[in-house]
Design a protein around this motif. Sequence first.
Motif, PDB file in Angstrom:
ATOM      1  N   GLY A 146       0.780  -1.230   0.000  1.00  0.00           N
ATOM      2  CA  GLY A 146       0.000   0.000   0.000  1.00  0.00           C
ATOM      3  C   GLY A 146       0.803   1.266   0.000  1.00  0.00           C
ATOM      4  N   LEU A 147       2.122   1.172   0.118  1.00  0.00           N
ATOM      5  CA  LEU A 147       2.962   2.367   0.152  1.00  0.00           C
ATOM      6  C   LEU A 147       3.542   2.610  -1.240  1.00  0.00           C
ATOM      7  CD1 LEU A 147       4.900   1.962   3.524  1.00  0.00           C
ATOM      8  CD2 LEU A 147       2.625   2.942   3.096  1.00  0.00           C
ATOM      9  N   ASP A 148       3.242   3.780  -1.818  1.00  0.00           N
ATOM     10  CA  ASP A 148       3.779   4.089  -3.138  1.00  0.00           C
ATOM     11  C   ASP A 148       5.149   4.746  -3.011  1.00  0.00           C
ATOM     12  OD1 ASP A 148       3.387   6.815  -2.504  1.00  0.00           O
ATOM     13  OD2 ASP A 148       1.461   6.902  -3.560  1.00  0.00           O
ATOM     14  N   MET A 151       5.318   7.862  -0.760  1.00  0.00           N
ATOM     15  CA  MET A 151       5.215   7.534   0.664  1.00  0.00           C
ATOM     16  C   MET A 151       6.538   6.990   1.188  1.00  0.00           C
ATOM     17  SD  MET A 151       1.500   5.662   0.660  1.00  0.00           S
ATOM     18  CE  MET A 151       0.001   6.526   0.180  1.00  0.00           C
ATOM     19  N   CYS A 188      -3.739  -5.549  10.393  1.00  0.00           N
ATOM     20  CA  CYS A 188      -3.434  -5.124   9.023  1.00  0.00           C
ATOM     21  C   CYS A 188      -2.629  -6.167   8.271  1.00  0.00           C
ATOM     22  CB  CYS A 188      -2.689  -3.783   9.054  1.00  0.00           C
ATOM     23  SG  CYS A 188      -3.611  -2.468   9.896  1.00  0.00           S
ATOM     24  N   SER A 189      -1.370  -6.329   8.627  1.00  0.00           N
ATOM     25  CA  SER A 189      -0.505  -7.260   7.903  1.00  0.00           C
ATOM     26  C   SER A 189      -0.708  -8.703   8.329  1.00  0.00           C
ATOM     27  CB  SER A 189       0.964  -6.858   8.077  1.00  0.00           C
ATOM     28  OG  SER A 189       1.332  -6.867   9.443  1.00  0.00           O
ATOM     29  N   THR A 222      -3.950  -4.407   4.771  1.00  0.00           N
ATOM     30  CA  THR A 222      -2.983  -3.522   4.125  1.00  0.00           C
ATOM     31  C   THR A 222      -1.620  -3.857   4.715  1.00  0.00           C
ATOM     32  OG1 THR A 222      -2.489  -1.208   3.544  1.00  0.00           O
ATOM     33  CG2 THR A 222      -3.274  -1.634   5.784  1.00  0.00           C
ATOM     34  N   TRP A 225       1.939  -0.049   7.748  1.00  0.00           N
ATOM     35  CA  TRP A 225       1.828   1.390   7.995  1.00  0.00           C
ATOM     36  C   TRP A 225       0.498   1.911   7.446  1.00  0.00           C
ATOM     37  CZ3 TRP A 225       6.323  -1.180   7.097  1.00  0.00           C
ATOM     38  CH2 TRP A 225       7.335  -1.013   8.051  1.00  0.00           C
ATOM     39  N   PRO A 226      -0.627   1.516   8.055  1.00  0.00           N
ATOM     40  CA  PRO A 226      -1.947   1.884   7.524  1.00  0.00           C
ATOM     41  C   PRO A 226      -2.256   3.369   7.638  1.00  0.00           C
ATOM     42  CG  PRO A 226      -2.185   0.855   9.663  1.00  0.00           C
ATOM     43  CD  PRO A 226      -0.741   0.695   9.275  1.00  0.00           C
ATOM     44  N   TRP A 228      -0.645   5.573   6.413  1.00  0.00           N
ATOM     45  CA  TRP A 228      -0.305   6.124   5.095  1.00  0.00           C
ATOM     46  C   TRP A 228      -1.034   5.392   3.981  1.00  0.00           C
ATOM     47  CZ3 TRP A 228       5.475   5.393   6.553  1.00  0.00           C
ATOM     48  CH2 TRP A 228       5.835   6.326   7.551  1.00  0.00           C
ATOM     49  N   SER A 229      -1.158   4.081   4.082  1.00  0.00           N
ATOM     50  CA  SER A 229      -1.761   3.309   2.992  1.00  0.00           C
ATOM     51  C   SER A 229      -3.288   3.384   2.995  1.00  0.00           C
ATOM     52  CB  SER A 229      -1.308   1.844   3.060  1.00  0.00           C
ATOM     53  OG  SER A 229      -1.681   1.252   4.281  1.00  0.00           O
ATOM     54  N   ARG A 230      -3.894   3.490   4.191  1.00  0.00           N
ATOM     55  CA  ARG A 230      -5.360   3.563   4.281  1.00  0.00           C
ATOM     56  C   ARG A 230      -5.775   4.515   5.405  1.00  0.00           C
ATOM     57  NH1 ARG A 230      -8.226  -2.282   3.630  1.00  0.00           N
ATOM     58  NH2 ARG A 230     -10.015  -0.854   3.606  1.00  0.00           N
TER      59      ARG A 230
END
Length: 243
Positions: A146-148, A151, A188-189, A222, A225-226, A228-230
Amino acid sequence: MTPTNGTPSIILIAGHWLGGWAWDEVRALLPAERFRVAAPTLAGLDGDDPDRSRATLDDQLAGILDAIGHAGGSREHPVTLVAHSGANAPVTLALDRHPELVRRIIWVDSGPVAPGTAFAPDAPEDLAELPLPPFDALGAQASLAGLDANMLARFRARAVPEPGPVLRQSVDLSNDARLAVPTTLVCCSISSAQVRELADAGHPMFAEVARLAHLETVDLPTGHWPMWSRPGDLAAIIASAVS
């Protein structure tokens, strides 16, 4: 910051290498008319502090208790603590020392630590600090899903090395009242079903989860680091748990 008209206070604590800035997107999505929100930077994670590498878990605990005090936290007006990842050690200490000041604890891809736990007990005494690892190594330990690229670039640019004493210090716990604080696990993970299975099996990383008196779990699939990702979904989960 003191509570007014019963407005709930939320204190957001980020994990390793991160300051309060890590919660910027989530804070922006928690309406000020409904919540009073703080995101302190723990001792050792302020890049401008020349003594930061000497910070200990006790120093980080003191910062969390200060934040609770500034939020007007008391028996009559307990706060909600939101703890991400490696913030679990100092936040568990805060729960142990003053469970009466915490209305609810929300663990974000994290959870309470057991007595005697240290993040890196074998870290050498001469290790002053641990920088953020290369992302290929970090991703092998914690999901970066989820981290581009933007980010990740911000993560790299703003990360602060974790103090060595924080990594080596074990957690001294003595008050089982911490286990009665209402708890939300945001998974999350790793899914909530996996967490419960590992806790029931006595896995040491989840030993304390099996002992919690009031537990709810929420799945937010996700990476690690939700915030940032969500961020929108995480803010909604926090708001729902607090409300």
